[in-house]
Scaffold this active site. Structure first.
Site, PDB file in Angstrom:
ATOM      1  N   GLY A 312       3.785   1.306  -2.452  1.00 51.99           N
ATOM      2  CA  GLY A 312       2.801   2.950  -1.790  1.00 51.99           C
ATOM      3  C   GLY A 312       1.637   3.091  -1.567  1.00 51.99           C
ATOM      4  O   GLY A 312       0.883   1.656  -0.559  1.00 51.99           O
ATOM      5  N   SER A 313       0.373   3.610  -1.788  1.00 47.58           N
ATOM      6  CA  SER A 313      -0.872   3.462  -1.014  1.00 47.58           C
ATOM      7  C   SER A 313      -1.451   2.389  -1.737  1.00 47.58           C
ATOM      8  O   SER A 313      -2.258   2.748  -0.918  1.00 47.58           O
ATOM      9  CB  SER A 313      -1.570   5.212  -1.679  1.00 47.58           C
ATOM     10  OG  SER A 313      -1.134   6.365  -0.772  1.00 47.58           O
ATOM     11  N   SER A 314      -0.947   1.757  -2.511  1.00 49.43           N
ATOM     12  CA  SER A 314      -1.377   0.197  -2.660  1.00 49.43           C
ATOM     13  C   SER A 314      -1.854  -1.021  -1.852  1.00 49.43           C
ATOM     14  O   SER A 314      -2.094  -1.611  -1.398  1.00 49.43           O
ATOM     15  CB  SER A 314      -1.282  -0.135  -3.922  1.00 49.43           C
ATOM     16  OG  SER A 314      -0.176  -0.387  -4.198  1.00 49.43           O
ATOM     17  N   LEU A 315      -0.738  -0.419  -0.615  1.00 51.09           N
ATOM     18  CA  LEU A 315      -0.418  -0.993   0.694  1.00 51.09           C
ATOM     19  C   LEU A 315      -1.741  -0.821   1.601  1.00 51.09           C
ATOM     20  O   LEU A 315      -1.571  -1.313   2.260  1.00 51.09           O
ATOM     21  CB  LEU A 315       0.749  -0.732   1.074  1.00 51.09           C
ATOM     22  CG  LEU A 315       0.974  -2.296   1.709  1.00 51.09           C
ATOM     23  CD1 LEU A 315       1.471  -3.217   0.902  1.00 51.09           C
ATOM     24  CD2 LEU A 315       3.028  -2.138   2.088  1.00 51.09           C
ATOM     25  N   MET A 591       1.210   9.241  -2.849  1.00 50.05           N
ATOM     26  CA  MET A 591       2.233   8.800  -1.837  1.00 50.05           C
ATOM     27  C   MET A 591       0.844   7.352  -1.626  1.00 50.05           C
ATOM     28  O   MET A 591      -0.374   7.057  -1.903  1.00 50.05           O
ATOM     29  CB  MET A 591       2.587   8.844  -0.536  1.00 50.05           C
ATOM     30  CG  MET A 591       3.144  10.078  -0.597  1.00 50.05           C
ATOM     31  SD  MET A 591       4.913   9.484  -1.156  1.00 50.05           S
ATOM     32  CE  MET A 591       5.914   8.542  -1.293  1.00 50.05           C
TER      33      MET A 591
END
Length: 591
Positions: A312-315, A591
């Site tokens: 998710g958004s940690s990428l 997300m």
């Protein structure tokens, strides 16, 4: 005829040389060849006996000696002590304690009194029927029970049952039990590593067993030592990079978060930015390696290493970091994210809230999917793919830890625009939690990435440059904004310290479709931001109820872990923040 007359006749017969064989009744006629055959047979028999005696006593001495030794000489194995496993400060995480194996010669036990056999079964914690089943074996040697405690073995010896013997062996003991089991692992009854570092470092830990030759009597008692064939060499001790204090904090925090949010599972990992050492690795559910009688697959899974998920958004920081490094954008480049929806091909990409016109640092702070997608679509897909592979996504890990998975990054040539957009915010790509934590090294350090180690490191490793030091510094500023008021991870704040990171909340794929009720919430952060020392990644799998976003379920775990790690290492505070500030309108990302 008178008696005197008969006597005279007999004397006359003897004097005339008349033999008794003249009597037809006593006469026996034997062929000459029969006597010769008998003589030959007797001669052959004596010759055979002589040859056999020569063969046995002259030519087969070694064979007979060997057969004799089989009946009275034994080679006893002398087990080597398996090396201890300790944490970085010398605290024991795994050690071997002496125990006994109870074995029997079934033929010799059959005549034992029933009362003693009943007592033996009780001491071995088995039924009389089970014991008798083992003793009914047609083999000459049978184990009754392995790894019996010393005091129980002593009681069995006192029973004095013929044919019951004991053998020295070792049993692995894990003082910290379920807290460190996913790092340390466990051994089987043969003292061979089965999981984690016990398996990975088997050759180092196991040592070299020895042996000695002895003479035993019929009852199996040793009556004489012949020789020492080989001396045992104990295994080498292993010092892990794990910090037991941080490990305990990580374990308890993950467990509490899983229980609080009624989640399926959880995991956390703490890395040392300077050395690449794994300071803590915790999973829940877990198991007690000292008692594995009720061990299940769910408990055994090391989710930090073996489970992959869409981050998710940690990428997003990797997409933004790449664009910054390629000088396609600056932290203040503006992007129009509209009212929270953007069409790419035949798909619609959403933001949880409309952000309209925002700059790059706000895209990270507010976790805008649309803003990240626009940045990604401005770059060639090959550049994104190369960035992902450089930080280790989709690559087979080389950390010497069994079960570590590679994750999945599809070849860039097959990416469609919507897939490139989705990957920019962590969909359509799978990683493990430890891969995600290590990848954040490029932001915590000066743009380079170093290998990870589960053993204590004495010299800092050399890194591989991925982005420039300037890009890494700019990304740290953006990641710090995520934990400040207005960001998506305000619950990750640590009083007295500046921290930063990125949340991720990914929908799980169920039957080929994204579920609307099952999520994985994660947070990856670093502290202190003035000079990062720790990277901490937390993942909570399928939190129940309305709270499921990464900032709410994983952020607090990061906060507790970071606070304890910073204080444990006596790192000076770098912030005037005295308590966690959570505004009422704190942003949350989906997300």
């Amino acid at each position: 005829m008178s008696r005197a007359g008969n006597t005279n006749t007999s004397r006359v017969a003897r004097s005339k040389g008349v033999p008794f064989s003249r009597n037809p009744v006593l006469a026996v006629r034997l062929p000459v060849w029969r006597s010769r055959v008998v003589l030959f047979v007797l001669f052959a028999a004596f010759a055979g006996l002589g040859a056999r005696a020569l063969w046995l006593q002259g030519l087969s001495t070694q064979f007979l000696q060997r057969q004799g030794e089989i009946r009275y000489a034994r080679t006893l194995d002398l087990p080597a002590t398996r090396g201890k496993i300790t944490d970085r400060d010398g605290q024991v995480l795994a050690s071997s304690v002496p125990v006994k194996a109870i074995w029997a010669i079934p033929d010799d036990v059959q005549e034992a009194p029933p009362a003693k056999l009943k007592e033996l079964a009780k001491l071995l914690d088995m039924s009389n029927a089970d014991l008798q089943k083992k003793l009914d074996s047609d083999r000459g040697f049978v184990y009754l029970k392995r790894q019996v405690e010393q005091d129980v073995a002593d009681q069995i010896t006192k029973l004095g049952i013929d044919g019951i013997q004991t053998r020295k062996e070792y049993k692995r003991f894990y003082p910290q039990g379920e807290v460190t089991t996913h790092v340390v692992g466990f051994t089987n009854v043969e003292d061979a590593g089965q999981e984690s570092m016990e398996l990975a470092q088997q050759k180092t830990l196991v040592g070299q067993p020895g042996s000695r030759r002895v003479i035993k009597d019929r009852l199996g008692h040793i009556v004489e030592d012949i020789e020492s064939v080989r001396e045992p060499h104990d295994g080498k001790d292993l010092t892990l990079s794990i910090d037991s204090k941080l490990q305990y904090i990580a374990f308890t925090q993950v467990k509490e978060s899983v229980e609080k949010f009624h989640a399926k599972a959880g995991a956390a990992i703490v890395l040392d930015v300077h050395t690449g050492e794994v300071l803590a690795l915790a999973n829940w559910p877990t198991y007690n390696p000292n008692d594995r009688s009720k061990l299940t697959g769910e408990q055994l899974r090391n989710r930090v290493m073996t489970d992959t998920f869409e981050p998710g958004s940690s990428l997003k920081p990797f997409t933004v970091g790449l664009a910054l490094d390629e000088k396609r954008i600056t932290p203040h480049t503006m992007f129009d994210t509209g009212a929270g929806a953007m069409v790419v091909g035949d798909h619609v990409i959403h933001d949880t809230h409309p952000h309209y016109l925002i700059d790059v640092q706000t895209i990270i702070q507010k976790s805008s999917n649309i803003g990240t997608s626009k940045i990604a679509l401005s770059m060639p897909s090959q550049e994104m793919w190369e960035m992902f592979t450089k930080v280790g996504f989709g690559q087979q890990p080389k950390w010497g830890f069994p079960g570590a998975v590679a994750g999945r990054v599809r070849p860039y040539k097959s990416w469609r625009p919507v897939e490139q957009a989705n990957m920019s915010f962590g969909q359509g790509i799978s990683v493990s939690l430890i891969q995600l934590a290590r990848a954040y090294m490029i932001f915590a350090r000066d743009g380079d990435i170093i290998p990870l180690s589960f053993q204590k490191v004495t010299e800092a490793p050399h890194g591989t440059q991925v982005v420039s030091a300037k890009t890494a510094a700019e990304m740290r500023e953006m990641l710090e904004m995520v934990t400040l008021p207005g960001g998506s991870a305000v619950k990750a704040q640590v009083p007295g310290y500046r921290v930063g990171g990125k949340t991720g909340t990914a929908q799980k794929v169920v039957n080929g479709r994204y579920s609307q009720s099952k999520y994985i919430g994660n947070f990856v952060g670093m502290a202190p931001m003035s000079n990062p020392r720790f990277i901490i990644a937390v993942m909570i799998d399928e939190p129940g109820g309305p709270v499921h976003v990464g900032g709410d379920v994983a952020g607090p775990v990061f906060s507790a872990l970071a606070a304890n790690a910073l204080r444990a290492k006596n790192i000076a505070p770098d912030s005037t923040l005295t308590h966690i500030i959570i505004p009422d309108n704190a942003a949350q990302e989906k997300m």
